[in-house]
Design a protein around this motif. Structure first.
Motif, PDB file in Angstrom:
ATOM      1  N   GLU A 109       1.032  -1.218  -0.064  1.00 52.64           N
ATOM      2  CA  GLU A 109       0.013   0.007   0.117  1.00 52.64           C
ATOM      3  C   GLU A 109       0.837   1.181   0.141  1.00 52.64           C
ATOM      4  O   GLU A 109       0.590   2.265  -0.627  1.00 52.64           O
ATOM      5  CB  GLU A 109      -0.903   0.121   1.334  1.00 52.64           C
ATOM      6  N   ASN A 110       1.920   1.167   0.852  1.00 49.05           N
ATOM      7  CA  ASN A 110       2.813   2.350   0.816  1.00 49.05           C
ATOM      8  C   ASN A 110       3.489   2.611  -0.555  1.00 49.05           C
ATOM      9  O   ASN A 110       3.595   3.817  -1.108  1.00 49.05           O
ATOM     10  CB  ASN A 110       3.967   2.157   2.083  1.00 49.05           C
ATOM     11  N   LEU A 111       4.075   1.510  -1.227  1.00 45.26           N
ATOM     12  CA  LEU A 111       4.434   1.712  -2.455  1.00 45.26           C
ATOM     13  C   LEU A 111       3.715   2.490  -3.633  1.00 45.26           C
ATOM     14  O   LEU A 111       3.948   3.272  -4.242  1.00 45.26           O
ATOM     15  CB  LEU A 111       4.884   0.332  -2.900  1.00 45.26           C
ATOM     16  N   ALA A 112       2.194   1.853  -3.462  1.00 42.06           N
ATOM     17  CA  ALA A 112       1.255   2.253  -4.401  1.00 42.06           C
ATOM     18  C   ALA A 112       0.988   3.577  -4.224  1.00 42.06           C
ATOM     19  O   ALA A 112       0.886   4.442  -4.984  1.00 42.06           O
ATOM     20  CB  ALA A 112       0.206   1.384  -4.160  1.00 42.06           C
ATOM     21  N   GLU A 113       1.014   3.997  -3.084  1.00 45.69           N
ATOM     22  CA  GLU A 113       0.662   5.402  -2.563  1.00 45.69           C
ATOM     23  C   GLU A 113       2.142   6.615  -3.051  1.00 45.69           C
ATOM     24  O   GLU A 113       1.766   7.468  -3.680  1.00 45.69           O
ATOM     25  CB  GLU A 113       0.386   5.768  -1.143  1.00 45.69           C
ATOM     26  N   ASN A 114       3.284   5.867  -2.839  1.00 42.62           N
ATOM     27  CA  ASN A 114       4.286   6.683  -2.995  1.00 42.62           C
ATOM     28  C   ASN A 114       4.533   7.121  -4.344  1.00 42.62           C
ATOM     29  O   ASN A 114       5.023   7.917  -4.996  1.00 42.62           O
ATOM     30  CB  ASN A 114       5.471   6.113  -2.499  1.00 42.62           C
ATOM     31  N   PHE A 115       4.308   5.984  -5.312  1.00 43.09           N
ATOM     32  CA  PHE A 115       4.299   6.030  -6.928  1.00 43.09           C
ATOM     33  C   PHE A 115       3.538   7.013  -7.472  1.00 43.09           C
ATOM     34  O   PHE A 115       3.266   7.887  -7.962  1.00 43.09           O
ATOM     35  CB  PHE A 115       4.037   4.739  -7.672  1.00 43.09           C
ATOM     36  N   ARG A 116       2.257   7.095  -6.719  1.00 45.20           N
ATOM     37  CA  ARG A 116       1.171   8.097  -7.089  1.00 45.20           C
ATOM     38  C   ARG A 116       1.720   9.585  -6.699  1.00 45.20           C
ATOM     39  O   ARG A 116       1.564  10.400  -7.421  1.00 45.20           O
ATOM     40  CB  ARG A 116      -0.261   7.983  -6.321  1.00 45.20           C
ATOM     41  N   LYS A 117       2.367   9.475  -5.539  1.00 45.17           N
ATOM     42  CA  LYS A 117       2.869  10.964  -5.100  1.00 45.17           C
ATOM     43  C   LYS A 117       3.904  11.304  -5.996  1.00 45.17           C
ATOM     44  O   LYS A 117       3.921  12.783  -6.457  1.00 45.17           O
ATOM     45  CB  LYS A 117       3.427  10.853  -3.610  1.00 45.17           C
ATOM     46  N   GLU A 118       4.617  10.344  -6.518  1.00 40.88           N
ATOM     47  CA  GLU A 118       5.905  10.755  -7.446  1.00 40.88           C
ATOM     48  C   GLU A 118       5.399  10.994  -8.863  1.00 40.88           C
ATOM     49  O   GLU A 118       5.838  11.999  -9.550  1.00 40.88           O
ATOM     50  CB  GLU A 118       6.910   9.595  -7.631  1.00 40.88           C
ATOM     51  N   LEU A 119       4.157  10.611  -9.103  1.00 42.19           N
ATOM     52  CA  LEU A 119       3.613  11.190 -10.314  1.00 42.19           C
ATOM     53  C   LEU A 119       2.491  12.216 -10.330  1.00 42.19           C
ATOM     54  O   LEU A 119       1.621  12.325 -11.199  1.00 42.19           O
ATOM     55  CB  LEU A 119       3.130   9.909 -11.011  1.00 42.19           C
ATOM     56  N   SER A 120       2.475  12.868  -9.134  1.00 43.07           N
ATOM     57  CA  SER A 120       1.419  13.723  -8.854  1.00 43.07           C
ATOM     58  C   SER A 120      -0.094  13.338  -8.929  1.00 43.07           C
ATOM     59  O   SER A 120      -0.814  14.110  -9.579  1.00 43.07           O
ATOM     60  CB  SER A 120       1.696  15.063  -9.735  1.00 43.07           C
ATOM     61  N   ILE A 121      -0.403  12.069  -8.509  1.00 38.75           N
ATOM     62  CA  ILE A 121      -1.657  11.524  -8.478  1.00 38.75           C
ATOM     63  C   ILE A 121      -2.247  11.353  -7.200  1.00 38.75           C
ATOM     64  O   ILE A 121      -1.513  10.846  -6.247  1.00 38.75           O
ATOM     65  CB  ILE A 121      -1.666  10.254  -9.280  1.00 38.75           C
ATOM     66  N   HIS A 122      -3.331  11.974  -6.981  1.00 35.71           N
ATOM     67  CA  HIS A 122      -3.939  11.597  -5.718  1.00 35.71           C
ATOM     68  C   HIS A 122      -4.131  10.232  -5.323  1.00 35.71           C
ATOM     69  O   HIS A 122      -3.930   9.214  -6.104  1.00 35.71           O
ATOM     70  CB  HIS A 122      -5.603  12.100  -5.513  1.00 35.71           C
ATOM     71  N   PRO A 123      -3.813   9.855  -4.133  1.00 40.59           N
ATOM     72  CA  PRO A 123      -3.635   8.581  -3.469  1.00 40.59           C
ATOM     73  C   PRO A 123      -4.877   7.650  -3.635  1.00 40.59           C
ATOM     74  O   PRO A 123      -4.733   6.557  -3.861  1.00 40.59           O
ATOM     75  CB  PRO A 123      -3.629   8.934  -1.876  1.00 40.59           C
ATOM     76  N   CYS A 124      -5.900   8.464  -4.022  1.00 44.00           N
ATOM     77  CA  CYS A 124      -7.129   7.727  -4.513  1.00 44.00           C
ATOM     78  C   CYS A 124      -7.229   7.655  -6.019  1.00 44.00           C
ATOM     79  O   CYS A 124      -8.348   6.930  -6.470  1.00 44.00           O
ATOM     80  CB  CYS A 124      -8.652   8.051  -3.617  1.00 44.00           C
ATOM     81  N   GLY A 125      -6.459   8.141  -6.799  1.00 41.42           N
ATOM     82  CA  GLY A 125      -6.775   8.338  -8.194  1.00 41.42           C
ATOM     83  C   GLY A 125      -6.272   7.090  -8.892  1.00 41.42           C
ATOM     84  O   GLY A 125      -5.603   6.129  -8.371  1.00 41.42           O
ATOM     85  N   HIS A 126      -6.616   7.152 -10.212  1.00 42.80           N
ATOM     86  CA  HIS A 126      -6.238   6.346 -11.177  1.00 42.80           C
ATOM     87  C   HIS A 126      -4.931   6.281 -11.465  1.00 42.80           C
ATOM     88  O   HIS A 126      -4.243   7.318 -11.896  1.00 42.80           O
ATOM     89  CB  HIS A 126      -7.147   6.252 -12.417  1.00 42.80           C
ATOM     90  N   LEU A 127      -3.944   5.148 -11.446  1.00 39.64           N
ATOM     91  CA  LEU A 127      -2.416   5.241 -12.137  1.00 39.64           C
ATOM     92  C   LEU A 127      -2.732   4.234 -13.187  1.00 39.64           C
ATOM     93  O   LEU A 127      -2.928   3.123 -13.068  1.00 39.64           O
ATOM     94  CB  LEU A 127      -2.056   4.659 -10.662  1.00 39.64           C
ATOM     95  N   CYS A 128      -2.036   4.915 -14.371  1.00 39.38           N
ATOM     96  CA  CYS A 128      -2.122   3.991 -15.632  1.00 39.38           C
ATOM     97  C   CYS A 128      -0.816   3.044 -15.666  1.00 39.38           C
ATOM     98  O   CYS A 128       0.228   3.931 -15.093  1.00 39.38           O
ATOM     99  CB  CYS A 128      -2.137   4.882 -16.590  1.00 39.38           C
TER     100      CYS A 128
END
Length: 188
Positions: A18-37
């Motif tokens: 979960e932390n990795l998934a949220e950190n990658f979103r942060k690095e890519l300027s995507i909200h923690p609840c957002g869609h990551l392609c």
């Protein structure tokens, strides 16, 4: 979704994922609840993504004969490559790419002598690596925070699948495995 024999993940692995998934979103300027392609994350990680048909394989034959979805490999130049089956629905493609990216993120390796040059889709299988990649890949696609957000927005499983470019099977799996279904009293 096929039922596989599950390997016990290391203690605390779900939190790591979960932390990795949220950190990658942060690095890519995507909200923690957002869609990551998956394609965007692959680009961020410097991983090339190709279709099986790029290598001359008919995706319909691959699905029909083997149920094959994708693989991660490192070529002789050290380039990280994911090959996926473009014959599958887009949500399934995204799950496959996330799963294979999870192998990259976790630094999983495989014996090079276990790969057939003419058919690189067959190689050794490490149950722990596959379990780790399965859990992390699913977390990358849909975070626990994203599931809670979607439930609070009264989204159906189908709406969540559409929002996260996932299959309904993946959404149901994440709701169960993350504990969100139990937390909100949802039957999936």
């Amino acid at each position: 979704m096929k039922t596989k024999k599950t390997t016990i993940l290391p203690r605390g692995y779900s939190t790591v994922a979960e932390n990795l998934a949220e950190n990658f979103r942060k690095e890519l300027s995507i909200h923690p609840c957002g869609h990551l392609c998956g394609f965007k994350l692959a680009n961020h990680l410097g991983v090339s993504v190709c279709t099986a048909s790029d290598y001359g394989f008919d995706p319909n034959v691959l699905v029909g004969l083997t149920g094959w979805s994708g693989l991660y490999l490192v070529n002789s130049f050290g380039e990280k490559i994911i090959i996926y089956n473009s014959g599958e629905p887009f949500g399934r493609q995204q799950s496959t790419i996330m799963h294979e990216l999870a192998h990259v993120i976790r630094g999983h390796t495989f014996r090079s002598d276990a790969i057939l040059a003419e058919l690189p889709f067959l190689r050794s299988y490490d149950p722990l690596h596959e379990s780790e990649a399965g859990y992390l890949g699913a977390s990358l696609q849909i975070t626990r925070k994203g599931l809670v957000w979607a439930i609070k927005k009264n989204m159906s499983v189908e709406q969540m699948a559409e929002y996260y470019n996932a299959t309904t099977e993946m959404v149901s799996y994440r709701l169960r495995i993350s504990g969100v279904a139990r937390q909100f009293g949802i039957r999936v």
